[in-house]
Design a protein around this motif. Structure first.
Motif, PDB file in Angstrom:
ATOM      1  N   GLU A 251       0.815  -0.990  -0.348  1.00 55.63           N
ATOM      2  CA  GLU A 251       0.014  -0.060   0.119  1.00 55.63           C
ATOM      3  C   GLU A 251       0.922   1.009  -0.278  1.00 55.63           C
ATOM      4  OE1 GLU A 251      -4.393  -0.631   1.916  1.00 55.63           O
ATOM      5  OE2 GLU A 251      -2.417  -0.329   3.636  1.00 55.63           O
TER       6      GLU A 251
ATOM      7  N   GLY B 265      -3.781  -2.638   6.246  1.00 54.85           N
ATOM      8  CA  GLY B 265      -4.421  -2.970   5.456  1.00 54.85           C
ATOM      9  C   GLY B 265      -3.935  -4.584   6.441  1.00 54.85           C
TER      10      GLY B 265
ATOM     11  N   TRP C 270      -9.369  -7.975   0.988  1.00 55.33           N
ATOM     12  CA  TRP C 270      -8.123  -7.409   1.795  1.00 55.33           C
ATOM     13  C   TRP C 270      -9.139  -5.648   2.091  1.00 55.33           C
ATOM     14  CZ3 TRP C 270      -4.056  -6.649   2.709  1.00 55.33           C
ATOM     15  CH2 TRP C 270      -3.071  -5.767   2.941  1.00 55.33           C
ATOM     16  N   ALA C 271      -8.972  -4.903   3.366  1.00 56.07           N
ATOM     17  CA  ALA C 271      -9.039  -4.672   4.018  1.00 56.07           C
ATOM     18  C   ALA C 271      -8.152  -3.008   3.844  1.00 56.07           C
ATOM     19  CB  ALA C 271      -9.544  -4.704   5.216  1.00 56.07           C
ATOM     20  N   ARG C 272      -8.445  -2.317   3.097  1.00 56.54           N
ATOM     21  CA  ARG C 272      -7.295  -1.018   3.018  1.00 56.54           C
ATOM     22  C   ARG C 272      -7.411  -0.289   4.799  1.00 56.54           C
ATOM     23  NH1 ARG C 272      -9.038   2.779  -2.362  1.00 56.54           N
ATOM     24  NH2 ARG C 272     -10.313   3.900  -0.299  1.00 56.54           N
ATOM     25  N   GLY C 273      -6.152  -0.235   4.517  1.00 53.13           N
ATOM     26  CA  GLY C 273      -5.155   0.892   5.435  1.00 53.13           C
ATOM     27  C   GLY C 273      -6.022   2.225   5.502  1.00 53.13           C
ATOM     28  N   HIS C 274      -6.091   3.553   6.250  1.00 55.40           N
ATOM     29  CA  HIS C 274      -6.007   4.358   6.895  1.00 55.40           C
ATOM     30  C   HIS C 274      -6.499   4.906   7.924  1.00 55.40           C
ATOM     31  CE1 HIS C 274      -8.569   2.005   8.981  1.00 55.40           C
ATOM     32  NE2 HIS C 274      -9.024   3.126   9.315  1.00 55.40           N
TER      33      HIS C 274
END
Length: 101
Positions: free
Chosen positions: A40, A55, A66-70
């Motif tokens: 990412e 993520g 996949w759960a994206r980073g934030h």
């Protein structure tokens, strides 16, 4: 509301809630090992009070998604982010959501 829809709603609300402190246990039949984390691009921090939440792969619908980073704002100055993880409980795996400590 079906169990799958309810679990999906709980997961989605925990991703987007700032300062989430509750653990959400999601039981799953022993899933295979998660794939290698995706690469990412971590954007510039919106401020000193923000922490990058990386993520990760989550188990959903019989497969990893996949759960994206934030960026997430710290609930207080000394807060530390604890990354979500799978825990074995007896013969089952339980997903423990990431949370602020």
């Amino acid at each position: 509301m079906t169990r799958t829809v309810l679990l999906c709603a709980l997961f989605a609300s925990s991703i987007f809630a700032t300062g989430c402190t509750a653990e959400v246990g999601v039981e799953a039949e022993s899933p295979p090992a998660a794939p290698v984390a995706e690469v990412e691009v971590q954007t510039a921090s919106p401020g000193a009070e923000y922490v990058w939440v990386a993520g990760y792969h989550r188990w959903y619908g019989g497969r990893y998604v996949w759960a994206r980073g934030h960026w997430d704002r710290r609930p207080h100055a000394n807060a530390m982010w604890r990354t979500g993880r799978w825990e074995r409980r007896g013969r089952r795996q339980v997903w423990i959501e990431g949370r602020w400590e």
